[in-house]
Design a protein around this motif. Structure first.
Motif, PDB file in Angstrom:
ATOM      1  N   ARG A 156       6.678  10.122  -7.327  1.00 57.13           N
ATOM      2  CA  ARG A 156       7.744   9.222  -7.771  1.00 57.13           C
ATOM      3  C   ARG A 156       8.508   8.637  -6.588  1.00 57.13           C
ATOM      4  NH1 ARG A 156       9.654  13.110 -12.663  1.00 57.13           N
ATOM      5  NH2 ARG A 156       8.807  11.923 -14.426  1.00 57.13           N
ATOM      6  N   GLU A 157       8.797   9.475  -5.598  1.00 58.00           N
ATOM      7  CA  GLU A 157       9.535   9.004  -4.429  1.00 58.00           C
ATOM      8  C   GLU A 157       8.775   7.885  -3.726  1.00 58.00           C
ATOM      9  OE1 GLU A 157      10.115  12.487  -2.074  1.00 58.00           O
ATOM     10  OE2 GLU A 157      11.716  13.294  -3.340  1.00 58.00           O
ATOM     11  N   LYS A 158       7.468   8.055  -3.586  1.00 63.56           N
ATOM     12  CA  LYS A 158       6.666   7.045  -2.900  1.00 63.56           C
ATOM     13  C   LYS A 158       6.551   5.758  -3.716  1.00 63.56           C
ATOM     14  CE  LYS A 158       3.952  10.369  -0.232  1.00 63.56           C
ATOM     15  NZ  LYS A 158       2.601  10.901   0.092  1.00 63.56           N
ATOM     16  N   MET A 159       6.650   5.893  -5.044  1.00 63.91           N
ATOM     17  CA  MET A 159       6.539   4.730  -5.918  1.00 63.91           C
ATOM     18  C   MET A 159       7.891   4.079  -6.191  1.00 63.91           C
ATOM     19  SD  MET A 159       3.826   6.220  -8.733  1.00 63.91           S
ATOM     20  CE  MET A 159       3.709   4.670  -9.634  1.00 63.91           C
ATOM     21  N   GLY A 160       8.970   4.702  -5.684  1.00 68.42           N
ATOM     22  CA  GLY A 160      10.303   4.190  -5.963  1.00 68.42           C
ATOM     23  C   GLY A 160      10.676   4.405  -7.417  1.00 68.42           C
ATOM     24  N   LYS A 172       0.829  -1.201   0.000  1.00 66.66           N
ATOM     25  CA  LYS A 172       0.000   0.000   0.000  1.00 66.66           C
ATOM     26  C   LYS A 172       0.869   1.259   0.000  1.00 66.66           C
ATOM     27  CE  LYS A 172      -3.753   2.323   2.478  1.00 66.66           C
ATOM     28  NZ  LYS A 172      -4.662   2.271   3.661  1.00 66.66           N
ATOM     29  N   LEU A 173       0.538   2.191  -0.876  1.00 64.45           N
ATOM     30  CA  LEU A 173       1.234   3.467  -0.934  1.00 64.45           C
ATOM     31  C   LEU A 173       0.425   4.515  -0.176  1.00 64.45           C
ATOM     32  CD1 LEU A 173       2.360   3.661  -4.688  1.00 64.45           C
ATOM     33  CD2 LEU A 173       3.619   2.748  -2.730  1.00 64.45           C
ATOM     34  N   ILE A 229       6.121   6.901 -14.333  1.00 63.92           N
ATOM     35  CA  ILE A 229       5.842   8.267 -14.786  1.00 63.92           C
ATOM     36  C   ILE A 229       7.026   8.826 -15.575  1.00 63.92           C
ATOM     37  CG2 ILE A 229       5.189  10.594 -14.074  1.00 63.92           C
ATOM     38  CD1 ILE A 229       4.067   9.386 -11.494  1.00 63.92           C
ATOM     39  N   LYS A 230       6.808   9.019 -16.851  1.00 66.10           N
ATOM     40  CA  LYS A 230       7.847   9.546 -17.734  1.00 66.10           C
ATOM     41  C   LYS A 230       7.596  11.023 -18.000  1.00 66.10           C
ATOM     42  CE  LYS A 230       9.734   9.020 -22.419  1.00 66.10           C
ATOM     43  NZ  LYS A 230       9.603   8.279 -23.712  1.00 66.10           N
ATOM     44  N   THR A 231       8.653  11.836 -17.879  1.00 65.00           N
ATOM     45  CA  THR A 231       8.553  13.257 -18.204  1.00 65.00           C
ATOM     46  C   THR A 231       8.816  13.458 -19.691  1.00 65.00           C
ATOM     47  OG1 THR A 231       9.317  13.952 -16.000  1.00 65.00           O
ATOM     48  CG2 THR A 231       9.475  15.575 -17.770  1.00 65.00           C
ATOM     49  N   VAL A 232       7.881  14.111 -20.354  1.00 63.88           N
ATOM     50  CA  VAL A 232       8.074  14.486 -21.755  1.00 63.88           C
ATOM     51  C   VAL A 232       8.374  15.977 -21.733  1.00 63.88           C
ATOM     52  CG1 VAL A 232       7.061  14.569 -24.059  1.00 63.88           C
ATOM     53  CG2 VAL A 232       6.448  12.721 -22.491  1.00 63.88           C
ATOM     54  N   GLU A 241      -2.187  13.470  -4.830  1.00 63.10           N
ATOM     55  CA  GLU A 241      -1.291  12.517  -5.486  1.00 63.10           C
ATOM     56  C   GLU A 241      -2.078  11.374  -6.110  1.00 63.10           C
ATOM     57  OE1 GLU A 241       2.527  13.253  -2.477  1.00 63.10           O
ATOM     58  OE2 GLU A 241       1.186  11.558  -2.179  1.00 63.10           O
ATOM     59  N   PHE A 242      -3.084  10.899  -5.400  1.00 57.26           N
ATOM     60  CA  PHE A 242      -3.921   9.824  -5.932  1.00 57.26           C
ATOM     61  C   PHE A 242      -4.619  10.292  -7.210  1.00 57.26           C
ATOM     62  CE2 PHE A 242      -7.809   7.454  -6.502  1.00 57.26           C
ATOM     63  CZ  PHE A 242      -7.459   6.139  -6.227  1.00 57.26           C
TER      64      PHE A 242
END
Length: 232
Positions: free
Chosen positions: A207-211, A155-156, A220-223, A162-163
């Motif tokens: 991102r930090e919470k998802m590693g 669980k995150l 999550i990719k930054t374009v 954020e959700f």
């Protein structure tokens, strides 16, 4: 009774002004000048939104924000007299959904309140089709009804904002979601030049919470110059 809003500010003139503007819009307002009374209200009343001043005589707004997030996921707007970015980032990290810097225009605050309530109502509405309320892929599970997210069965602990960001990105897998579109979808407000900073801060903590990482993203990719994307 109208939508119930908690207002906490030790500057009585400001708290009273906010109360007048909110009541004029039909909201029910619970107004306090210190943190202890505000926390008692949180425990005893059913609230839909909170407006918290950062600097209070007893308990600071950050602490109140953190305590609210232990039990509730309604929107929180932080008021700060400081311009330092660290204060804004701290508030967002602890679970605040938005912030506004003093001095502010009361009508702008009212607009922010309405935007947060629209966002919260939208992403908690039972009217969405059942198949749209659960997203599962690549070890990631988002449950809209429970407002819970798990990654590889762990669980995150995500803030409501954020959700919502992750939900929008996952709902648009394979497509680039611009920062402007993301801001409009999640915050329900007009996009301004500094809105991108708000989005970036939330993406970074997500991102930090998802590693995950910006350099080698698994999700999550930054374009650059456009927005964000989650691959199918």
């Amino acid at each position: 009774m109208g939508t119930s809003i908690l207002v906490v500010d030790d500057e009585q003139a400001i708290a009273d002004l906010i109360e007048v503007y909110l009541k004029n819009e039909g909201f029910t307002v619970y107004k306090f000048y210190n943190g202890q009374d505000a926390l008692r209200c949180v425990d005893s009343k059913q609230l839909e939104l909170a407006i918290l001043d950062v600097m209070l005589p007893d308990i600071d707004g950050f602490t109140i924000c953190r305590k609210i997030r232990e039990k509730h996921n309604f929107p929180i707007i932080m008021l700060t007299a400081k311009e330092e970015e660290i204060d804004k980032i701290t508030g967002l990290t602890l679970g605040a959904d938005d912030y506004i810097t003093k001095p502010f225009r009361p009508l702008e605050l009212v607009a922010r309140v309405k935007a947060q309530l629209r966002r919260f109502t939208k992403y908690n509405s039972p009217e969405q089709k059942q198949e749209e309320r659960l997203i599962t892929f690549s070890g990631l599970v988002l449950d809209m009804d429970a407002r819970e997210c798990t990654l590889n069965e762990k669980k995150l602990s995500l803030t409501p904002t954020e959700f919502s960001i992750l939900w929008v990105l996952c709902s648009n897998r394979g497509r680039v979601v611009s920062s402007e579109e993301l801001f409009r979808e999640v915050w329900g407000d007009k996009y301004f030049s500094n809105s991108n900073n708000t989005v970036m801060v939330h993406i970074r903590h997500l991102r930090e919470k998802m590693g995950d990482s910006a350099e080698h993203p698994k999700y999550i990719k930054t374009v650059w110059g456009v927005g964000y994307k989650i691959e199918k």
